[in-house]
Scaffold this motif. Structure first.
Motif, PDB file in Angstrom:
ATOM      1  N   GLY A 105      54.417   1.323  -4.911  1.00 27.68           N
ATOM      2  CA  GLY A 105      55.297   1.788  -3.700  1.00 27.68           C
ATOM      3  C   GLY A 105      54.723   2.848  -2.597  1.00 27.68           C
ATOM      4  N   ILE A 106      53.970   3.942  -3.227  1.00 27.68           N
ATOM      5  CA  ILE A 106      53.160   4.906  -2.679  1.00 27.68           C
ATOM      6  C   ILE A 106      52.252   4.100  -1.911  1.00 27.68           C
TER       7      ILE A 106
ATOM      8  N   VAL B 113      51.735   1.091  -0.787  1.00 29.86           N
ATOM      9  CA  VAL B 113      52.242   0.376   0.267  1.00 29.86           C
ATOM     10  C   VAL B 113      52.645   1.440   1.302  1.00 29.86           C
ATOM     11  N   GLN B 114      53.434   2.532   1.065  1.00 29.83           N
ATOM     12  CA  GLN B 114      53.637   3.355   2.332  1.00 29.83           C
ATOM     13  C   GLN B 114      52.459   3.899   2.674  1.00 29.83           C
ATOM     14  N   GLN B 115      51.560   4.384   2.232  1.00 31.45           N
ATOM     15  CA  GLN B 115      50.369   4.988   2.666  1.00 31.45           C
ATOM     16  C   GLN B 115      49.643   3.842   3.614  1.00 31.45           C
TER      17      GLN B 115
ATOM     18  N   THR C 265      51.280   1.349   5.010  1.00 31.93           N
ATOM     19  CA  THR C 265      51.893   1.199   6.347  1.00 31.93           C
ATOM     20  C   THR C 265      51.694   2.374   7.252  1.00 31.93           C
ATOM     21  N   ALA C 266      51.479   3.690   6.738  1.00 33.41           N
ATOM     22  CA  ALA C 266      51.652   5.048   7.616  1.00 33.41           C
ATOM     23  C   ALA C 266      49.828   4.853   8.433  1.00 33.41           C
TER      24      ALA C 266
ATOM     25  N   ASN D 260      50.041   2.556  10.838  1.00 32.03           N
ATOM     26  CA  ASN D 260      50.772   2.981  12.252  1.00 32.03           C
ATOM     27  C   ASN D 260      49.859   4.156  12.991  1.00 32.03           C
TER      28      ASN D 260
END
Length: 88
Positions: free
Chosen positions: A29-30, A32-34, A36-37, A40
């Motif tokens: 999950g982390i 995936v968040q990284q 995405t960040a 962005n």
């Protein structure tokens, strides 16, 4: 080792395995968040830059490469002057 001790070890192994699986899922999950960040950040940087410019990531990679070259140069200069740059 008696049966109760074996069952205790099996239970502990199951708890440990469950904990490791949960941590592994948290790490996914982390990641995936990284991604995405960072995506962005790249999108924002690309929006700020002129069309056709290198991406923000490419510019950062270039800067890191240049800093590596500067570090190597400074180390070589220090050694040429008899200074060990690795000494504390």
């Amino acid at each position: 080792m008696d049966g109760q001790a074996v069952r205790g070890l099996e239970a502990e192994a199951l708890r440990t395995g469950r904990t490791l699986a949960e941590h592994s899922q948290d790490l996914r999950g982390i990641k995936v968040q990284q991604r995405t960040a960072f995506g962005n950040i790249d999108s924002l940087a690309d929006a700020i830059g002129a069309p056709g410019d290198r991406s923000f990531t490419q510019r950062l990679d270039s800067i890191e490469g240049e800093l590596g070259d500067v570090k190597r140069l400074l180390r070589a200069l220090a050694r040429a002057q008899g200074v060990d740059p690795d000494a504390e």
